[in-house]
Each structure stands twice: as C-alpha cells, then as structure tokens.
Design a protein around this motif. Structure first.
Motif, PDB file in Angstrom:
ATOM      1  N   SER A   1      45.777  31.658  -5.006  1.00  0.00           N
ATOM      2  CA  SER A   1      45.444  32.749  -5.915  1.00  0.00           C
ATOM      3  C   SER A   1      46.613  33.110  -6.822  1.00  0.00           C
ATOM      4  O   SER A   1      46.435  33.515  -7.958  1.00  0.00           O
ATOM      5  CB  SER A   1      44.951  33.981  -5.131  1.00  0.00           C
ATOM      6  OG  SER A   1      45.993  34.518  -4.353  1.00  0.00           O
ATOM      7  N   VAL A   2      47.841  32.947  -6.344  1.00  0.00           N
ATOM      8  CA  VAL A   2      49.032  33.214  -7.153  1.00  0.00           C
ATOM      9  C   VAL A   2      49.180  32.154  -8.237  1.00  0.00           C
ATOM     10  O   VAL A   2      49.555  32.439  -9.362  1.00  0.00           O
ATOM     11  CB  VAL A   2      50.301  33.270  -6.253  1.00  0.00           C
ATOM     12  CG1 VAL A   2      51.553  33.286  -7.081  1.00  0.00           C
ATOM     13  CG2 VAL A   2      50.234  34.479  -5.350  1.00  0.00           C
TER      14      VAL A   2
ATOM     15  N   ARG B   1      45.312  30.619   0.946  1.00  0.00           N
ATOM     16  CA  ARG B   1      44.532  31.338  -0.085  1.00  0.00           C
ATOM     17  C   ARG B   1      45.440  32.164  -0.975  1.00  0.00           C
ATOM     18  O   ARG B   1      45.202  32.265  -2.173  1.00  0.00           O
ATOM     19  CB  ARG B   1      43.474  32.199   0.579  1.00  0.00           C
ATOM     20  CG  ARG B   1      42.382  31.348   1.160  1.00  0.00           C
ATOM     21  CD  ARG B   1      41.276  32.148   1.759  1.00  0.00           C
ATOM     22  NE  ARG B   1      40.249  31.245   2.228  1.00  0.00           N
ATOM     23  CZ  ARG B   1      39.342  31.575   3.106  1.00  0.00           C
ATOM     24  NH1 ARG B   1      39.297  32.794   3.602  1.00  0.00           N
ATOM     25  NH2 ARG B   1      38.429  30.693   3.488  1.00  0.00           N
ATOM     26  N   ASN B   2      46.502  32.750  -0.423  1.00  0.00           N
ATOM     27  CA  ASN B   2      47.449  33.527  -1.221  1.00  0.00           C
ATOM     28  C   ASN B   2      48.193  32.627  -2.196  1.00  0.00           C
ATOM     29  O   ASN B   2      48.424  32.990  -3.341  1.00  0.00           O
ATOM     30  CB  ASN B   2      48.450  34.265  -0.332  1.00  0.00           C
ATOM     31  CG  ASN B   2      47.826  35.441   0.371  1.00  0.00           C
ATOM     32  OD1 ASN B   2      46.817  35.974  -0.062  1.00  0.00           O
ATOM     33  ND2 ASN B   2      48.410  35.840   1.479  1.00  0.00           N
TER      34      ASN B   2
ATOM     35  N   GLU C   1      47.548  32.265   4.258  1.00  0.00           N
ATOM     36  CA  GLU C   1      48.685  31.860   3.436  1.00  0.00           C
ATOM     37  C   GLU C   1      48.248  30.882   2.348  1.00  0.00           C
ATOM     38  O   GLU C   1      48.675  30.979   1.203  1.00  0.00           O
ATOM     39  CB  GLU C   1      49.763  31.227   4.300  1.00  0.00           C
ATOM     40  CG  GLU C   1      51.016  30.885   3.520  1.00  0.00           C
ATOM     41  CD  GLU C   1      52.112  30.349   4.422  1.00  0.00           C
ATOM     42  OE1 GLU C   1      52.662  29.290   4.082  1.00  0.00           O
ATOM     43  OE2 GLU C   1      52.407  30.990   5.432  1.00  0.00           O
TER      44      GLU C   1
END
Length: 82
Positions: free
Chosen positions: A79-80, A75-76, A73
């Motif tokens: 990255s967003v 890392r997501n 979560e």
C-alpha cells in the motif's frame, strides 16, 4: 487452535512436518530463520518448545500470529508503494 466444550482453548503443538506444510518452507529455512548467525534470521519467527530429549514443536497459535504478521507487513509494503 481447537475449542473445548467449555470454551477453553486447547493448544496444539505442530511438529516439524506440520510446520513445513503450514509455512511452505524447508526444514533448513526454518532453522535459518531461528539462527541469529544466518542471513535469513527472523527475530519474530516463532520459537520451538522442547517436548523431550530430542523432540521440539511449535505452538500453533504462535505460528498463526507470525503468518498474520507477515500478511499485515506485506499489505503495508504494497500500500505504501502503490
């Protein structure tokens, strides 16, 4: 998790001290994560299992999966926002 010679997994139970060390969280924060009335409540946090009249523990595999989900979560989110 520990593997036996026959490739069967042996489940390990983490007691509170081991859980605190693994997560880097205090006892009160851990119980806050389990308490639906707390602002720190996390419905995905691993639930303890009853080991005796007043003893509980956490299944190590459940804890590892929760840590992995936090990493994914995080890392997501990064990255967003990049």
């Amino acid at each position: 998790m520990i593997k036996e010679n026959s490739n069967k997994l042996m489940l390990r139970i983490l007691r509170m001290r081991q859980l605190r060390e693994r997560l880097g969280l205090s006892t009160s924060t851990i119980y806050d994560r389990l308490n639906p009335m707390s602002p720190r409540y996390d419905c995905s946090f691993p639930r303890p299992i009853k080991l005796g009249a007043s003893a509980v523990g956490w299944i190590e595999e459940d804890v590892c999966r929760w840590i992995e989900s936090r990493i994914a979560e995080s890392r997501n989110v990064y990255s967003v926002n990049s």
